[in-house]
Design a protein around this motif. Structure first.
Motif, PDB file in Angstrom:
ATOM      1  N   VAL A  63      49.165 -19.376 -16.225  1.00  0.00           N
ATOM      2  CA  VAL A  63      47.982 -19.648 -15.405  1.00  0.00           C
ATOM      3  C   VAL A  63      46.906 -18.633 -15.779  1.00  0.00           C
ATOM      4  O   VAL A  63      47.197 -17.584 -16.378  1.00  0.00           O
ATOM      5  N   PRO A  64      45.638 -18.892 -15.427  1.00  0.00           N
ATOM      6  CA  PRO A  64      44.573 -17.912 -15.707  1.00  0.00           C
ATOM      7  C   PRO A  64      44.757 -16.641 -14.889  1.00  0.00           C
ATOM      8  O   PRO A  64      45.375 -16.650 -13.824  1.00  0.00           O
ATOM      9  N   ILE A  65      44.195 -15.548 -15.404  1.00  0.00           N
ATOM     10  CA  ILE A  65      44.194 -14.298 -14.643  1.00  0.00           C
ATOM     11  C   ILE A  65      43.303 -14.432 -13.416  1.00  0.00           C
ATOM     12  O   ILE A  65      43.625 -13.957 -12.341  1.00  0.00           O
ATOM     13  N   ASN A  88      39.598 -19.030 -17.146  1.00  0.00           N
ATOM     14  CA  ASN A  88      39.188 -17.854 -16.362  1.00  0.00           C
ATOM     15  C   ASN A  88      37.706 -17.917 -16.015  1.00  0.00           C
ATOM     16  O   ASN A  88      36.886 -18.347 -16.837  1.00  0.00           O
ATOM     17  N   GLY A  89      37.351 -17.470 -14.803  1.00  0.00           N
ATOM     18  CA  GLY A  89      35.957 -17.226 -14.485  1.00  0.00           C
ATOM     19  C   GLY A  89      35.498 -15.974 -15.212  1.00  0.00           C
ATOM     20  O   GLY A  89      36.315 -15.101 -15.544  1.00  0.00           O
ATOM     21  N   LEU A  90      34.196 -15.870 -15.453  1.00  0.00           N
ATOM     22  CA  LEU A  90      33.716 -14.771 -16.292  1.00  0.00           C
ATOM     23  C   LEU A  90      32.363 -14.270 -15.829  1.00  0.00           C
ATOM     24  O   LEU A  90      31.438 -15.051 -15.607  1.00  0.00           O
ATOM     25  N   LEU A  91      32.250 -12.945 -15.691  1.00  0.00           N
ATOM     26  CA  LEU A  91      30.977 -12.276 -15.465  1.00  0.00           C
ATOM     27  C   LEU A  91      30.696 -11.436 -16.700  1.00  0.00           C
ATOM     28  O   LEU A  91      31.518 -10.593 -17.080  1.00  0.00           O
ATOM     29  N   LEU A  92      29.566 -11.663 -17.331  1.00  0.00           N
ATOM     30  CA  LEU A  92      29.211 -10.999 -18.577  1.00  0.00           C
ATOM     31  C   LEU A  92      28.114  -9.977 -18.328  1.00  0.00           C
ATOM     32  O   LEU A  92      27.109 -10.284 -17.688  1.00  0.00           O
ATOM     33  N   LYS A  93      28.303  -8.765 -18.814  1.00  0.00           N
ATOM     34  CA  LYS A  93      27.281  -7.722 -18.718  1.00  0.00           C
ATOM     35  C   LYS A  93      27.004  -7.199 -20.118  1.00  0.00           C
ATOM     36  O   LYS A  93      27.816  -6.491 -20.702  1.00  0.00           O
ATOM     37  N   ASP A 132      39.451  -9.712 -11.120  1.00  0.00           N
ATOM     38  CA  ASP A 132      40.863  -9.470 -11.402  1.00  0.00           C
ATOM     39  C   ASP A 132      41.095  -8.551 -12.596  1.00  0.00           C
ATOM     40  O   ASP A 132      42.142  -7.914 -12.681  1.00  0.00           O
ATOM     41  N   LEU A 133      40.142  -8.484 -13.538  1.00  0.00           N
ATOM     42  CA  LEU A 133      40.326  -7.652 -14.718  1.00  0.00           C
ATOM     43  C   LEU A 133      38.966  -7.282 -15.292  1.00  0.00           C
ATOM     44  O   LEU A 133      38.084  -8.135 -15.407  1.00  0.00           O
ATOM     45  N   GLU A 174      46.449 -15.599 -25.268  1.00  0.00           N
ATOM     46  CA  GLU A 174      47.639 -15.234 -24.502  1.00  0.00           C
ATOM     47  C   GLU A 174      47.406 -14.000 -23.631  1.00  0.00           C
ATOM     48  O   GLU A 174      47.987 -13.875 -22.555  1.00  0.00           O
ATOM     49  N   GLY A 175      46.546 -13.102 -24.100  1.00  0.00           N
ATOM     50  CA  GLY A 175      46.279 -11.890 -23.331  1.00  0.00           C
ATOM     51  C   GLY A 175      45.461 -12.127 -22.083  1.00  0.00           C
ATOM     52  O   GLY A 175      45.338 -11.235 -21.238  1.00  0.00           O
ATOM     53  N   LEU A 176      44.864 -13.323 -21.943  1.00  0.00           N
ATOM     54  CA  LEU A 176      44.063 -13.651 -20.770  1.00  0.00           C
ATOM     55  C   LEU A 176      44.800 -14.578 -19.819  1.00  0.00           C
ATOM     56  O   LEU A 176      44.190 -15.218 -18.959  1.00  0.00           O
ATOM     57  N   LEU A 177      46.097 -14.652 -19.987  1.00  0.00           N
ATOM     58  CA  LEU A 177      46.918 -15.487 -19.115  1.00  0.00           C
ATOM     59  C   LEU A 177      47.919 -14.639 -18.362  1.00  0.00           C
ATOM     60  O   LEU A 177      48.334 -13.578 -18.827  1.00  0.00           O
TER      61      LEU A 177
END
Length: 693
Positions: free
Chosen positions: A358-360, A386-391, A440-441, A642-645
């Motif tokens: 599942v997504p993180i 995954n949802g994403l906030l970009l800065k 979450d991360l 895989e690292g984002l799951l």
């Protein structure tokens, strides 16, 4: 600067209490100690104010004198604001004091003034807010003096939607007319006349008259200075309704967007990615035009050549980005990585357990200089749901904004634009870390200082990444020299600003006296590389390169250190001591030495006879990477899909209870089942499980 203060009444009550004690007889003193306290507030508020005013001003005089600041006392009463002539004289007095660099300290003259209502009419017919407390007084003075800014200090950080500390309460960084109906004010403190409701009323009144207003926490270090610099401190009052979304709402939208993305099929997420890859080429002129603005501004500011290289976009980079995104799309479409079964177990007859991917959840990715990070990271987030906030960094403002619009356009196919948002200023990062319950991360991609800062401020949110990229190439005595020349040149010169570029070249001691050493140094000099010598190398050379300041240096430019080691064991020890755990290489034809190096070097990526530059998600076949992690928890090395799951467990039962097993009515089987739904064994096991149920 004007200072509106209170405290005269409190000073006066303390002084009067002491005077009362001194005037009491022994009998009265004993009665006070053994029985109920005597009434110490026999005097009125006016009397207390009259007695305490001199003590209050003496305190301010002592404090400001330490800094060479002269002060003046200004006492005002209610009629002073009703009479236009009095207001005019008050304004003139204040402005003259300020012009003389004298700080006016203002208070209501409670010895002769006792307001009772909120609003009253002036002599000239205009309406003023009654000076019922220092908040209202400050608002009036700010308006009369034509102040640019009024700062009202509280013991909380600003205006909250609910009383601070209450579940669901969040700090408002801006307050506009429509905001008032959305907040709930708690009970007022029993100390003083004001309160948050009073402050909001005074700030709104002042803003209506052209004075900016901020409510902030007076206990915060440097609050005034930070507000004047434009940082997001406290609550800023404005008459303008804003259409911008708060950062907390952006993070909530990203959470909801993650669920929407997860509900899409692999082929639908793949279609979004293919659309984005096509847009990178179709809109390349627009992207390069935006990038040119950033490059021009960066050059004018004297940005380093290595950082300019990171900032630059060209058609080759865009084509490479598109290829990487298409390879991610293939992974989504061919074998959807979401909901993939990792483990299936028959716990007992009729009870099946499985672990699925599942997504993180919501990722906050902070990156500097490199706008090509944006589509890479966005693609990985889309693929993994995954949802994403970009800065992004301010130096890539135009490039990031143009790339973000393409991401939004691609997401629009399935109306999931809310899954990804772009945030702007440095203060936004601080603010969003305060609403970390929705994140979450965090993945910082940038300088060591950036990563360390985010790790310190993360407030319990996990941080994935690496702070430094101190990568090594060790050339053994049994190396093929031609291969070594090529590998070292590529590792240092292909892209010196990259985190996987070589920073230290380790040489076996036998090579120092050989032609290899002089040839290697000539190759590096020809490429424009500045060479620094490690301590052991400096001792062996009569004339040589300057000594390095540190063996832990990440140069990120055409510069490196060279050090000598006795053998492969010492090379391993050196790397484990001075390296950053990123990527390290051995060049040798000695298989035993290579295997020892690969096994013993404690880094995320360890290579034999290959350049450090291969440490990359695209080159690993991951399509792209969200970053490189040197930690040991969750993911290590280039972090791709895989690292984002993460995973979750599911049980499919039929009214089962643990009590049946505890009482011996049923027995556990714990039989491993095949995880592939296409296998005959999987179907047979599923049929048996269903029949038993």
């Amino acid at each position: 600067m004007l200072l509106v203060t209170s405290g005269a009444v409190a000073f006066g009550k303390l002084t009067l209490s002491q005077a009362l004690r001194l005037s009491m007889s022994m009998r009265e003193t004993l009665i006070m100690k053994s029985g109920p306290p005597l009434e110490t507030a026999k005097s009125s508020v006016g009397t207390s104010a009259a007695v305490g005013q001199s003590g209050l001003m003496a305190l301010y005089d002592a404090m400001f004198n330490q800094f060479g600041v002269k002060i003046a006392q200004v006492l005002v009463t209610k009629p002073d604001f009703y009479n236009p002539e009095s207001r005019s004289w008050l304004r003139q007095t204040l402005l003259e004091l300020i012009s003389l660099n004298i700080l006016p300290i203002i208070n209501t003259n409670d010895a002769v003034s006792s307001p009772t209502s909120q609003f009253e009419a002036c002599v000239d017919g205009s309406q003023i807010q009654l000076i019922s407390d220092n908040d209202a007084l400050a608002a009036h003075l700010a308006a009369e003096a034509g102040a640019d800014l009024m700062i009202m200090m509280s013991n909380v950080d600003g205006v909250y939607t609910l009383p601070p500390g209450q579940d669901g309460s969040s700090l408002l960084h801006t307050f506009s007319p429509s905001t008032r109906d959305r907040i709930v004010i708690g009970e007022k403190s029993n100390v003083g006349l004001g309160g948050m409701d009073s402050k909001i009323g005074a700030a709104t009144w002042a803003v209506d008259r052209g004075v900016s207003a901020v409510i902030c926490n007076g206990f915060k270090d440097g609050a005034i200075t930070r507000i004047v610099k434009g940082e997001k401190v406290g609550t800023f009052f404005t008459q303008h309704e804003t259409s911008s979304t708060s950062l907390e709402n952006l993070s909530i939208s990203a959470k909801n967007g993650s669920r929407a993305l997860e509900s899409l099929s692999g082929s639908e997420r793949g279609a979004i990615l293919r659309k984005l890859a096509d847009l990178l080429l179709e809109k390349s002129d627009m992207l390069l035009e935006a990038n040119a603005k950033d490059l021009q501004a960066a050059e004018a500011c004297g940005l380093e050549e290595s950082l300019l290289s990171r900032l630059s976009l060209d058609r080759t980079k865009l084509a490479s980005l598109g290829d990487g995104i298409r390879s991610i799309a293939e992974k989504c479409e061919g074998d959807d990585i979401l909901g993939k079964v990792n483990i299936r177990t028959l716990i007992a007859d009729g009870i099946e357990l499985q672990q699925i991917t599942v997504p993180i959840g919501v990722l906050l990715v902070i990156f500097e200089s490199r706008p090509d990070c944006l589509p890479q990271v966005a693609s990985l987030a889309i693929a993994t749901g995954n949802g994403l906030l970009l800065k992004g960094g301010k130096e890539a403002f135009h490039s990031n904004r143009a790339l973000f619009y393409l991401v939004r356009e691609a997401l629009g196919q399935y109306n999931v634009q809310q899954a990804i948002s772009l945030i702007s200023t440095r203060e936004d990062v601080d603010e969003i870390l305060n609403v970390g319950k929705h994140i979450d991360l965090i993945i910082p991609r940038g300088s060591a200082d950036l990563v360390r800062t985010i790790q310190q401020k993360s407030k319990g949110i996990p941080v994935l990444g690496h702070s430094e990229g101190v990568c090594h190439v060790y050339v053994d005595k049994d190396a093929d020299f031609e291969s070594a020349y090529d590998i070292v040149r590529d590792a240092k010169c292909d892209y010196p600003a990259a985190c996987n570029a070589m920073e230290t070249l380790l040489l076996h001691q036998d090579l120092i006296e050989s032609d290899f050493f002089s040839t290697m140094c000539s190759i590096l000099r020809k490429e424009g590389v500045t060479v620094n010598a490690g301590p052991r190398l400096s001792q062996r050379l009569t004339f040589g390169p300057p000594a390095t300041q540190s063996l832990r240096t990440e140069y990120s430019r055409l510069e490196c250190a060279i050090e000598v080691v006795d053998d492969v064991k010492q090379a391993i020890t050196h790397i484990n001591t001075y390296g950053s755990g990123h990527t390290d290489v051995i060049v040798t034809e000695n298989v035993a030495a290579a295997e020892d190096f690969l096994r013993s070097v404690d880094s995320a990526c360890v290579f034999h006879n290959a350049s450090t530059r291969f440490a990359d998600g695209y080159r690993f076949g991951l399509g792209a990477e969200v970053g490189i992690s040197t930690g040991r928890i969750h993911a290590r090395g280039p972090v791709g899909l895989e690292g984002l799951l993460t995973t979750k467990w599911q049980i499919r039962g039929s009214g089962d209870t643990v009590a049946d097993f505890s009482k011996g009515k049923r027995k556990y089987k714990h039989e491993a089942l095949p995880v592939s739904p296409d296998s005959d064994e999987f179907r047979r096991a599923s049929a048996i499980s269903a029949d038993d149920s």
